[in-house]
Design a protein around this motif. Structure first.
Motif, PDB file in Angstrom:
ATOM      1  N   VAL A 166     -85.681   4.637  26.876  1.00 25.05           N
ATOM      2  CA  VAL A 166     -86.054   4.352  28.262  1.00 25.05           C
ATOM      3  C   VAL A 166     -84.767   4.123  29.042  1.00 25.05           C
ATOM      4  O   VAL A 166     -83.911   3.343  28.631  1.00 25.05           O
ATOM      5  CB  VAL A 166     -86.973   3.105  28.364  1.00 25.05           C
ATOM      6  N   TRP A 167     -84.628   4.832  30.162  1.00 22.59           N
ATOM      7  CA  TRP A 167     -83.461   4.690  31.022  1.00 22.59           C
ATOM      8  C   TRP A 167     -83.960   4.295  32.403  1.00 22.59           C
ATOM      9  O   TRP A 167     -84.614   5.090  33.083  1.00 22.59           O
ATOM     10  CB  TRP A 167     -82.669   5.994  31.087  1.00 22.59           C
ATOM     11  N   VAL A 200     -76.201  -5.221  24.907  1.00 18.44           N
ATOM     12  CA  VAL A 200     -74.895  -4.966  25.503  1.00 18.44           C
ATOM     13  C   VAL A 200     -75.022  -5.167  27.004  1.00 18.44           C
ATOM     14  O   VAL A 200     -75.991  -4.712  27.610  1.00 18.44           O
ATOM     15  CB  VAL A 200     -74.438  -3.511  25.224  1.00 18.44           C
ATOM     16  N   THR A 201     -74.058  -5.866  27.600  1.00 20.66           N
ATOM     17  CA  THR A 201     -73.998  -5.933  29.056  1.00 20.66           C
ATOM     18  C   THR A 201     -72.602  -5.511  29.488  1.00 20.66           C
ATOM     19  O   THR A 201     -71.647  -5.584  28.716  1.00 20.66           O
ATOM     20  CB  THR A 201     -74.289  -7.344  29.607  1.00 20.66           C
ATOM     21  N   ARG A 237     -77.492  -3.553  31.526  1.00 14.62           N
ATOM     22  CA  ARG A 237     -77.880  -4.187  30.267  1.00 14.62           C
ATOM     23  C   ARG A 237     -78.534  -3.103  29.432  1.00 14.62           C
ATOM     24  O   ARG A 237     -79.398  -2.375  29.922  1.00 14.62           O
ATOM     25  CB  ARG A 237     -78.864  -5.320  30.525  1.00 14.62           C
ATOM     26  N   GLU A 238     -78.118  -2.988  28.185  1.00 21.23           N
ATOM     27  CA  GLU A 238     -78.730  -2.008  27.285  1.00 21.23           C
ATOM     28  C   GLU A 238     -79.091  -2.714  25.989  1.00 21.23           C
ATOM     29  O   GLU A 238     -78.290  -3.473  25.436  1.00 21.23           O
ATOM     30  CB  GLU A 238     -77.783  -0.840  27.023  1.00 21.23           C
ATOM     31  N   VAL A 239     -80.314  -2.484  25.549  1.00 15.68           N
ATOM     32  CA  VAL A 239     -80.817  -3.099  24.327  1.00 15.68           C
ATOM     33  C   VAL A 239     -81.157  -1.991  23.345  1.00 15.68           C
ATOM     34  O   VAL A 239     -81.863  -1.037  23.695  1.00 15.68           O
ATOM     35  CB  VAL A 239     -82.063  -3.972  24.606  1.00 15.68           C
ATOM     36  N   ASN A 276     -83.037   0.899  25.471  1.00 17.83           N
ATOM     37  CA  ASN A 276     -83.574   0.614  26.798  1.00 17.83           C
ATOM     38  C   ASN A 276     -82.401   0.224  27.694  1.00 17.83           C
ATOM     39  O   ASN A 276     -81.801  -0.831  27.515  1.00 17.83           O
ATOM     40  CB  ASN A 276     -84.595  -0.531  26.732  1.00 17.83           C
ATOM     41  N   PHE A 277     -82.066   1.098  28.649  1.00 15.75           N
ATOM     42  CA  PHE A 277     -80.970   0.894  29.584  1.00 15.75           C
ATOM     43  C   PHE A 277     -81.543   0.491  30.922  1.00 15.75           C
ATOM     44  O   PHE A 277     -82.523   1.078  31.401  1.00 15.75           O
ATOM     45  CB  PHE A 277     -80.164   2.192  29.752  1.00 15.75           C
ATOM     46  N   ARG A 278     -80.898  -0.510  31.572  1.00 17.90           N
ATOM     47  CA  ARG A 278     -81.373  -0.939  32.879  1.00 17.90           C
ATOM     48  C   ARG A 278     -80.195  -1.418  33.716  1.00 17.90           C
ATOM     49  O   ARG A 278     -79.362  -2.186  33.255  1.00 17.90           O
ATOM     50  CB  ARG A 278     -82.369  -2.078  32.691  1.00 17.90           C
TER      51      ARG A 278
END
Length: 162
Positions: free
Chosen positions: A52-53, A104-105, A133-135, A157-159
């Motif tokens: 998910v991006w 990761v941030t 933020r990426e999980v 999941n990138f946001r």
């Protein structure tokens, strides 16, 4: 009376930390290098991965990921935090390496200004880096005795934040 869950041994914590550092170094270096991005990044994902991006689902097959990456502008990631936790090992896994939950941030700059160095002052909002933020959930796919396990992405999941 239920058994309390035993804490992870220090070796699992060390493996998680080293695996997370190695993974993020390799992943973001490949992502930010235009000649490597669409070739190497799809190899990081398991065929069953959930990607998910920014709220948009991306297919986990190599073709979908490659198309998505080819449509992305140049990028430069600056990682600021890395948090990793071992998860329950897979009961059918040949190795005892745990799955990893990796957060990761940092900031990311997209677009042609990525290639500009020096004292270039941004003149438009799009020329400023954005926080992200990426999980990831990473699954061990290969592990040799005494060696750091090799991980693949089960979920990403990138946001953008802020």
């Amino acid at each position: 009376m239920s058994n309390p869950q035993r804490p992870w041994p220090s070796a699992a914590i060390d493996a998680a930390s080293h695996g997370a550092i190695a993974f993020t170094t390799i992943y973001y270096e490949a992502y930010d290098e235009p000649t490597r991005r669409s070739i190497e990044i799809p190899m990081f994902y398991l065929p069953s991965a959930k990607v998910v991006w920014n709220g948009n689902t991306v297919g986990a097959d190599a073709g979908s990921i490659t198309s998505f990456l080819d449509a992305m502008p140049l990028s430069r990631h600056d990682l600021q935090t890395l948090d990793c936790h071992p998860l329950k090992p897979l009961p059918t896994a040949a190795s005892t390496a745990p799955e990893l939950l990796l957060t990761v941030t940092g900031s990311v700059l997209h677009g042609p200004t990525v290639m500009q160095f020096g004292d270039h002052a941004p003149s438009q909002p799009s020329e400023y880096p954005r926080k992200f933020r990426e999980v990831f959930v990473l699954r061990p796919i290969e592990s040799a005795e005494g060696m750091q396990p090799k991980y693949a992405i089960q979920s990403a999941n990138f946001r953008f934040i802020g």
